[in-house]
Design a protein around this motif. Structure first.
Motif, mmCIF file in Angstrom:
data_model
loop_
_atom_site.group_PDB
_atom_site.id
_atom_site.type_symbol
_atom_site.label_atom_id
_atom_site.label_comp_id
_atom_site.label_asym_id
_atom_site.label_seq_id
_atom_site.Cartn_x
_atom_site.Cartn_y
_atom_site.Cartn_z
ATOM 1 N N GLU A 63 0.473 -19.600 5.976
ATOM 2 C CA GLU A 63 0.915 -20.647 6.920
ATOM 3 C C GLU A 63 0.647 -20.264 8.371
ATOM 4 O OE1 GLU A 63 2.843 -19.380 4.508
ATOM 5 O OE2 GLU A 63 2.645 -21.061 3.105
ATOM 6 N N GLY A 64 0.109 -19.063 8.602
ATOM 7 C CA GLY A 64 -0.233 -18.651 9.958
ATOM 8 C C GLY A 64 0.813 -17.812 10.664
ATOM 9 N N LYS A 65 1.880 -17.422 9.971
ATOM 10 C CA LYS A 65 2.892 -16.560 10.594
ATOM 11 C C LYS A 65 2.298 -15.168 10.827
ATOM 12 C CE LYS A 65 6.794 -18.716 8.148
ATOM 13 N NZ LYS A 65 7.824 -18.487 7.096
ATOM 14 N N ILE A 66 2.640 -14.589 11.988
ATOM 15 C CA ILE A 66 2.187 -13.247 12.299
ATOM 16 C C ILE A 66 3.233 -12.248 11.815
ATOM 17 C CG2 ILE A 66 1.502 -11.660 14.134
ATOM 18 C CD1 ILE A 66 -0.365 -14.075 13.699
ATOM 19 N N VAL A 67 2.795 -11.232 11.064
ATOM 20 C CA VAL A 67 3.731 -10.223 10.574
ATOM 21 C C VAL A 67 3.244 -8.822 10.937
ATOM 22 C CG1 VAL A 67 4.499 -11.656 8.644
ATOM 23 C CG2 VAL A 67 2.605 -10.070 8.303
ATOM 24 N N ARG A 68 4.209 -7.920 11.101
ATOM 25 C CA ARG A 68 3.894 -6.500 11.258
ATOM 26 C C ARG A 68 4.246 -5.832 9.942
ATOM 27 N NH1 ARG A 68 7.333 -4.701 15.161
ATOM 28 N NH2 ARG A 68 8.729 -3.742 13.651
ATOM 29 N N SER A 69 3.291 -5.163 9.337
ATOM 30 C CA SER A 69 3.467 -4.656 7.982
ATOM 31 C C SER A 69 3.382 -3.137 7.903
ATOM 32 C CB SER A 69 2.409 -5.254 7.054
ATOM 33 O OG SER A 69 2.481 -6.656 7.038
ATOM 34 N N SER A 70 4.052 -2.600 6.899
ATOM 35 C CA SER A 70 3.964 -1.179 6.560
ATOM 36 C C SER A 70 4.000 -1.078 5.038
ATOM 37 C CB SER A 70 5.126 -0.386 7.161
ATOM 38 O OG SER A 70 5.073 -0.398 8.574
ATOM 39 N N THR A 71 3.273 -0.106 4.496
ATOM 40 C CA THR A 71 3.187 0.051 3.042
ATOM 41 C C THR A 71 3.387 1.508 2.647
ATOM 42 O OG1 THR A 71 1.696 -1.835 2.734
ATOM 43 C CG2 THR A 71 1.663 -0.145 1.032
ATOM 44 N N PHE A 72 4.255 1.718 1.662
ATOM 45 C CA PHE A 72 4.504 3.047 1.099
ATOM 46 C C PHE A 72 3.829 3.123 -0.261
ATOM 47 C CE2 PHE A 72 7.063 5.946 -1.549
ATOM 48 C CZ PHE A 72 7.024 7.092 -0.758
ATOM 49 N N PHE A 73 3.045 4.195 -0.488
ATOM 50 C CA PHE A 73 2.336 4.363 -1.751
ATOM 51 C C PHE A 73 3.230 5.090 -2.761
ATOM 52 C CE2 PHE A 73 -1.424 4.812 1.294
ATOM 53 C CZ PHE A 73 -1.672 3.444 1.278
ATOM 54 N N ILE A 74 3.485 4.460 -3.882
ATOM 55 C CA ILE A 74 4.259 5.075 -4.957
ATOM 56 C C ILE A 74 3.260 5.706 -5.928
ATOM 57 C CG2 ILE A 74 5.956 4.701 -6.781
ATOM 58 C CD1 ILE A 74 6.756 2.120 -5.244
ATOM 59 N N LYS A 75 3.334 7.029 -6.092
ATOM 60 C CA LYS A 75 2.326 7.744 -6.891
ATOM 61 C C LYS A 75 2.948 8.411 -8.117
ATOM 62 C CE LYS A 75 -0.151 8.848 -2.603
ATOM 63 N NZ LYS A 75 -0.742 9.919 -1.765
ATOM 64 N N ASP A 76 2.094 8.657 -9.114
ATOM 65 C CA ASP A 76 2.547 9.384 -10.295
ATOM 66 C C ASP A 76 2.369 10.882 -10.048
ATOM 67 O OD1 ASP A 76 -0.149 9.976 -10.637
ATOM 68 O OD2 ASP A 76 -0.441 8.536 -12.248
ATOM 69 N N ASP A 77 2.628 11.696 -11.058
ATOM 70 C CA ASP A 77 2.569 13.155 -10.908
ATOM 71 C C ASP A 77 1.165 13.666 -10.619
ATOM 72 O OD1 ASP A 77 5.270 13.267 -11.391
ATOM 73 O OD2 ASP A 77 5.052 13.675 -13.547
ATOM 74 N N LEU A 78 0.156 12.853 -10.935
ATOM 75 C CA LEU A 78 -1.232 13.255 -10.699
ATOM 76 C C LEU A 78 -1.749 12.776 -9.349
ATOM 77 C CD1 LEU A 78 -2.718 12.542 -14.253
ATOM 78 C CD2 LEU A 78 -1.969 14.734 -13.301
ATOM 79 N N GLY A 79 -0.898 12.079 -8.614
ATOM 80 C CA GLY A 79 -1.305 11.586 -7.300
ATOM 81 C C GLY A 79 -1.967 10.228 -7.323
ATOM 82 N N ASN A 80 -2.003 9.585 -8.482
ATOM 83 C CA ASN A 80 -2.572 8.239 -8.574
ATOM 84 C C ASN A 80 -1.532 7.218 -8.141
ATOM 85 O OD1 ASN A 80 -5.057 9.139 -9.805
ATOM 86 N ND2 ASN A 80 -3.881 9.479 -11.670
ATOM 87 N N VAL A 81 -1.953 6.220 -7.396
ATOM 88 C CA VAL A 81 -1.013 5.197 -6.948
ATOM 89 C C VAL A 81 -0.691 4.256 -8.108
ATOM 90 C CG1 VAL A 81 -2.794 3.598 -6.112
ATOM 91 C CG2 VAL A 81 -0.509 3.526 -5.137
ATOM 92 N N VAL A 82 0.604 4.011 -8.315
ATOM 93 C CA VAL A 82 1.036 3.099 -9.384
ATOM 94 C C VAL A 82 1.703 1.862 -8.811
ATOM 95 C CG1 VAL A 82 1.283 4.906 -11.119
ATOM 96 C CG2 VAL A 82 3.232 4.340 -9.654
#
Length: 242
Positions: free
Chosen positions: A86-105
């Motif tokens: 719809e055109g709203k401006i947002v400020r975003s942040s993302t946290f990576f959730i990883k498994d024991d091998l370092g792969n993002v899940v």
């Protein structure tokens, strides 16, 4: 809680509800299961900001992150700009959730609606300076400022079909040549750019790309194989040189 959701993500479902309440209704909190690109959203709070819901898809930026594996050397991304359908401006942040091998899940995402704040700032700027100005301090992950509303780096869509079409059209808009006038090399370059953006991680993307490039699915697959072969040869040569 659904048994289809990875065990690593289960604790975050309640956290989405909690953080959404704590941060207020101007901050959307979203939990993505990256194994399911087309229906990645497994929990969302304050969904009125982007009008997405559980079962929605990943964003264009998330696809690119998965494709280039930038999560390997990072645990999170902070304060980058985005834009809703719809055109709203947002400020975003993302946290990576990883498994024991370092792969993002999974991805835990925060999208703060800045629309009213931007309007207020622009109004104050116009009163102080006599004209609208956009300025901010601090760089985001693309070298842009968090307040850079002219060039948001993430778009939010309510369906995977909408996302696929948006990325294709945006990529085609970056060239002055129409698909029906493109040479094979020029079409390969478009396919390369789309591949780097993670488009082909989406089911059915090959047929959509073929449609917009005015070519066949078999040809798109051939372009992808050619790019993959070229990339593998490049890695082999690089290893020999070292």
């Amino acid at each position: 809680m659904s048994n289809h959701i990875p065990s690593q993500l289960q604790p975050y479902i309640q956290l989405v509800e909690f953080l959404g309440c704590v941060l207020g209704n101007q901050c959307e909190v979203v939990l993505h299961d990256v194994r399911n690109i087309e229906n990645s959203i497994v929990a969302i709070k304050n969904s009125h900001i982007s009008n997405r819901k559980v079962g929605g898809s990943l964003t264009d930026l998330a696809l690119k992150i998965l494709k280039n594996k930038s999560y390997v050397e990072k645990d999170y991304l902070l304060n980058y700009s985005g834009k809703t359908h719809e055109g709203k401006i947002v400020r975003s942040s993302t946290f990576f959730i990883k498994d024991d091998l370092g792969n993002v899940v999974g991805l835990l995402c925060f999208n703060m609606d800045l629309s009213k704040m931007v309007e207020t700032r622009n109004l104050l700027d116009s009163l102080i300076n006599g004209a609208f100005e956009v300025s901010s301090n601090g760089l985001d992950l693309n070298g842009r400022t968090p307040g850079d509303i002219e060039n948001p780096i993430e778009d939010f869509h309510t369906s995977i079909e909408e996302l696929t079409t948006s990325i294709i059209l945006k990529t085609l808009s970056e060239t002055t040549i129409s698909p029906d006038r493109m040479s094979a090399d020029e079409k390969i370059e478009v396919v390369k750019q789309l591949n780097e953006k993670g488009v082909f991680l989406i089911k059915g993307a090959v047929s959509e790309v073929a449609l917009y490039l005015k070519t066949s699915e078999a040809t798109v697959y051939r372009y992808l194989n050619k790019l993959d072969t070229k990339q593998q040869n490049g890695k082999f040569i690089n290893e020999l040189q070292h």
